[in-house]
Design an enzyme around this catalytic site. Structure first.
Site, PDB file in Angstrom:
ATOM      1  CD  GLU A 152      -2.922   1.140   0.128  1.00 49.10           C
ATOM      2  OE1 GLU A 152      -2.774   1.921  -0.846  1.00 49.10           O
ATOM      3  OE2 GLU A 152      -3.849   0.316   0.215  1.00 49.10           O
ATOM      4  N   GLY A 209      12.348  20.376   3.434  1.00 49.77           N
ATOM      5  CA  GLY A 209      12.417  18.923   3.455  1.00 49.77           C
ATOM      6  C   GLY A 209      11.458  18.241   2.507  1.00 49.77           C
ATOM      7  CE  LYS A 227       5.087   7.629  -5.311  1.00 48.60           C
ATOM      8  NZ  LYS A 227       4.822   8.952  -4.718  1.00 48.60           N
TER       9      LYS A 227
END
Length: 345
Positions: A152, A209, A227
């Site tokens: 997931e 960041g 992905k």
């Protein structure tokens, strides 16, 4: 009470996020899920693999990691210099593989996952490399050894995308997927829509960041490409290679292009997409900046948020919006997968 012995390989941001959740949600796991999780081993590249049969103390591990002290300072442990050796010697019920993504050969995560599956361990992973480059092989290996492989966290961290499509939308025929699958590029494009310069926003994202010192994987679309490869296999059953995906990043997008899109009531977003063409049995895969009309829900997703729209026969369009990165957020995706495995035991 069910009991799971867990190993975490990759005790960086994501691995520590999962460990923290195991501590803060211990009472909930026991009360709501009847589950006791014992963290028996942890590994990172710097300190190797540590194991304690009766379980490691998670607060101690987190303190050591925060202070950049060796994990081997944990009392009463056995130690292996190489994580793979330690994993093969000690085993466990579930491996959480959270080492960094490597899109060249997917190592060392690939070897960790192969070894765990081969010795009958379930695997949960946040590592995009093995999932993008060898999903077919790894799922076949999991099936061969009658264990589960769940991933997931590889697409939108803890935001439930894979489980939504594969379980929540079971029975639908998915025809296309379109998504904003990288928070860094979405942050940059969102800021540019307010009139700011690309280089200025990138520097800010790095300072906050949101972007790495070398932002290539994000801004050139490689992260979103990984992905898309994962979604191609898990949703459409197609094993694509990186070269099969048409990829264009955002580095060539100018402020003038962004302003012109806004004047036309549109927004530029880096969209990763898969479109099935059953008439010629092909799957079109792209990662490209696209001008979206304001009527498109993806056009209104700003900042570091991610989103994905799934097109299907029975539900037409389903859009899922949520965080696509973060220590606790990605740890939550691993925790959800761990609970899914426990539910079937």
């Amino acid at each position: 009470m069910k009991h799971i012995c867990l190993s975490i390989i990759g005790f960086g941001v994501v691995g520590q996020g999962l460990a923290e959740l195991l501590t803060t949600k211990q009472a909930l796991l026991r009360h709501d899920f009847g589950l006791e999780v014992t963290l028996i081993s942890v590994a990172n590249a710097r300190h190797g693999f540590i194991y304690r049969e009766d379980g490691l103390d998670i607060p101690t591990l987190l303190e050591l990691a925060a202070a950049r002290r060796p994990l081997t300072e944990h009392p009463g442990i056995q130690h292996w210099a190489h994580p793979l050796d330690g994993l093969q010697a000690t085993g466990g019920d579930v491996l959480a593989e959270a080492t960094g993504t490597n899109l060249r050969d997917a190592e060392p995560g690939m070897s960790h996952i192969r070894a765990a599956l081969a010795q009958g361990m379930h695997v949960i992973t946040a590592n995009k490399g093995p999932a993008a480059l060898a999903a077919q092989e790894l799922f076949a290996l999991a099936q061969q050894h009658a264990v589960q492989l769940r991933m997931e966290s590889t697409v939108m961290a803890g935001t439930p995308v894979l489980s939504t499509i594969r379980e929540g939308m079971a029975g639908t025929s998915v025809s296309a997927i379109r998504g904003i699958l990288n928070g860094t590029t979405n942050y940059i494009l969102s800021a540019m829509s307010t009139g700011r310069d690309y280089r200025e926003v990138l520097a800010e994202a790095q300072a906050l960041g949101f972007a790495e010192a070398d932002p290539t994987a994000d801004v050139e679309g490689y992260d979103a490409l990984a992905k898309i490869l994962i979604l191609a296999f898990l949703v459409f059953g197609r094993s694509l290679k990186p070269a099969d995906v048409f990829r264009q990043g955002i580095t060539s997008i100018t402020g003038e292009q962004v302003r012109r899109a806004i004047e036309n009531d549109r927004r530029i977003k880096l969209i990763a997409s898969l479109v099935s063409h059953p008439e010629n049995d092909t799957l079109e895969a792209k990662v490209v900046p696209i001008e979206l009309p304001l009527s498109d829900p993806l056009s209104r997703v700003d900042g570091v948020m991610n989103a994905i729209t799934i097109h299907s026969d029975t539900l037409l369009e389903v859009t899922v919006i949520g965080p696509g990165a973060g220590r606790i957020q990605t740890g939550q995706g691993l925790l959800a997968d761990l609970l899914a495995i426990a539910h079937t035991q």
